[in-house]
Design a protein around this motif. Sequence first.
Motif, PDB file in Angstrom:
ATOM      1  N   UNK A 213      46.780  59.962  10.635  1.00 50.02           N
ATOM      2  CA  UNK A 213      46.235  58.419  10.370  1.00 50.02           C
ATOM      3  C   UNK A 213      47.117  57.333  11.048  1.00 50.02           C
ATOM      4  N   UNK A 214      46.258  56.715  11.424  1.00 50.08           N
ATOM      5  CA  UNK A 214      46.878  55.567  12.271  1.00 50.08           C
ATOM      6  C   UNK A 214      46.141  54.283  12.022  1.00 50.08           C
ATOM      7  N   UNK A 215      46.632  53.087  12.552  1.00 49.52           N
ATOM      8  CA  UNK A 215      45.679  51.717  12.831  1.00 49.52           C
ATOM      9  C   UNK A 215      45.683  51.465  14.123  1.00 49.52           C
ATOM     10  N   UNK A 216      44.257  51.193  14.459  1.00 52.18           N
ATOM     11  CA  UNK A 216      43.981  50.557  15.438  1.00 52.18           C
ATOM     12  C   UNK A 216      44.223  49.092  15.446  1.00 52.18           C
ATOM     13  N   UNK A 217      45.272  48.700  16.492  1.00 52.34           N
ATOM     14  CA  UNK A 217      45.574  47.208  16.543  1.00 52.34           C
ATOM     15  C   UNK A 217      44.486  45.982  16.737  1.00 52.34           C
ATOM     16  N   UNK A 218      44.672  44.964  16.260  1.00 57.57           N
ATOM     17  CA  UNK A 218      43.726  43.959  16.337  1.00 57.57           C
ATOM     18  C   UNK A 218      43.716  43.368  17.680  1.00 57.57           C
ATOM     19  N   UNK A 219      42.711  43.316  18.371  1.00 58.13           N
ATOM     20  CA  UNK A 219      42.581  42.892  19.903  1.00 58.13           C
ATOM     21  C   UNK A 219      41.605  41.778  19.859  1.00 58.13           C
ATOM     22  N   UNK A 220      41.571  40.504  20.256  1.00 60.16           N
ATOM     23  CA  UNK A 220      40.790  39.690  20.363  1.00 60.16           C
ATOM     24  C   UNK A 220      40.201  39.630  21.664  1.00 60.16           C
ATOM     25  N   UNK A 221      40.781  40.252  22.674  1.00 59.56           N
ATOM     26  CA  UNK A 221      39.860  40.337  24.204  1.00 59.56           C
ATOM     27  C   UNK A 221      38.969  41.368  24.269  1.00 59.56           C
ATOM     28  N   UNK A 222      39.213  42.535  23.572  1.00 58.19           N
ATOM     29  CA  UNK A 222      38.354  43.677  23.543  1.00 58.19           C
ATOM     30  C   UNK A 222      37.076  43.426  23.037  1.00 58.19           C
ATOM     31  N   UNK A 223      36.092  44.016  23.795  1.00 60.50           N
ATOM     32  CA  UNK A 223      34.782  43.658  23.407  1.00 60.50           C
ATOM     33  C   UNK A 223      34.342  44.522  21.992  1.00 60.50           C
ATOM     34  N   UNK A 224      33.527  43.810  21.176  1.00 58.20           N
ATOM     35  CA  UNK A 224      32.915  44.571  20.029  1.00 58.20           C
ATOM     36  C   UNK A 224      31.996  45.601  20.576  1.00 58.20           C
ATOM     37  N   UNK A 225      32.331  46.783  20.334  1.00 58.46           N
ATOM     38  CA  UNK A 225      31.403  48.109  20.622  1.00 58.46           C
ATOM     39  C   UNK A 225      31.897  49.190  20.054  1.00 58.46           C
TER      40      UNK A 225
END
Length: 309
Positions: A213-225
């Motif tokens: 289990x892990x957390x994918x970090x928030x990233x405002x630059x990454x595209x929503x996809x």
Amino acid sequence: MEDQNSSEQPDYLKPKKNRTPVFIVITFLLLAAIVFFYYQNQQLEEERAQQQQEISNTYLKLDSVSNELEIRIQTIKELGGNIDTLEALKTQLEADKKQLLVDAQYQRGQITKLNNRVDGYKELLLLKDEEIEQLKVLNEQLSEENTTLKVEKNQLNQTVQQLEQNKQELASKVAVASRLEIEDMRINAINDNGKERDGGEYRNRHIEQLKIQFTVVENEIAPIEGKELLLRVIAPDGNVLFDVTRGSGSFTFENREMFYTAKQEILYDRNSQLVTFLYNKGSEYAVGQHKVEVYTDDYLMGKGSFMVK
């Protein structure tokens, strides 16, 4: 009858006439005619010689002008000027030269005209010299302008190249910055009774399933996809746990084929997201440290490890 016969005497008894004056006159006239024709012929020879010299001089003048004209034509042509008129004049001049040598009647009537025309050609050459100087100045100006334009073009090309390089660097930075990362990876063991253990060190009897289990970090630059997460569990001997029936497969990373243990698709919306993998190996794990890696879009998101005793 006797008197008549006595008065007629034979010719050889008659007294002879004096013919000397007549002979002298005839001789004088012949000598005068000879002298006259001699001097007349001499005069004609001198006139012919003089005419031939004039023809030769005129031809040399025309030839000299033709050579000078050809030089001006080539110079003006190189400088980008109009040479149509000069070429037409040179053609006429060459025709005059040719006719001057072969046509006697033309020679007598045209020598004076040709000499006058030579003077006109010389004036034209002087005018063309002025035109050549103007063309040289113009070409120097154009050359300086071209040099300036080339410098400006090179500077512009350098600027464009720099902008393109900056664009590529920015795109590369954005691509790197838009990569997803994971944190807080926890690798727990679940036994056959469903009891979950943590701590990172487990015995084989405690591992019916692995819970990664892990957390994918928030990233405002990454595209929503949608993202495909590939999980690699690597045994102590360096081999990846691989079982096609359990969803294993392969992918390309840095131009080489790599195997993954399991995969999972998520919808990434730029917010942090908790992801859980449950993996059932179906057999015992090798004793030693196991590595866990997570990839997406051909880059490594993060990694962890656990120990099997």
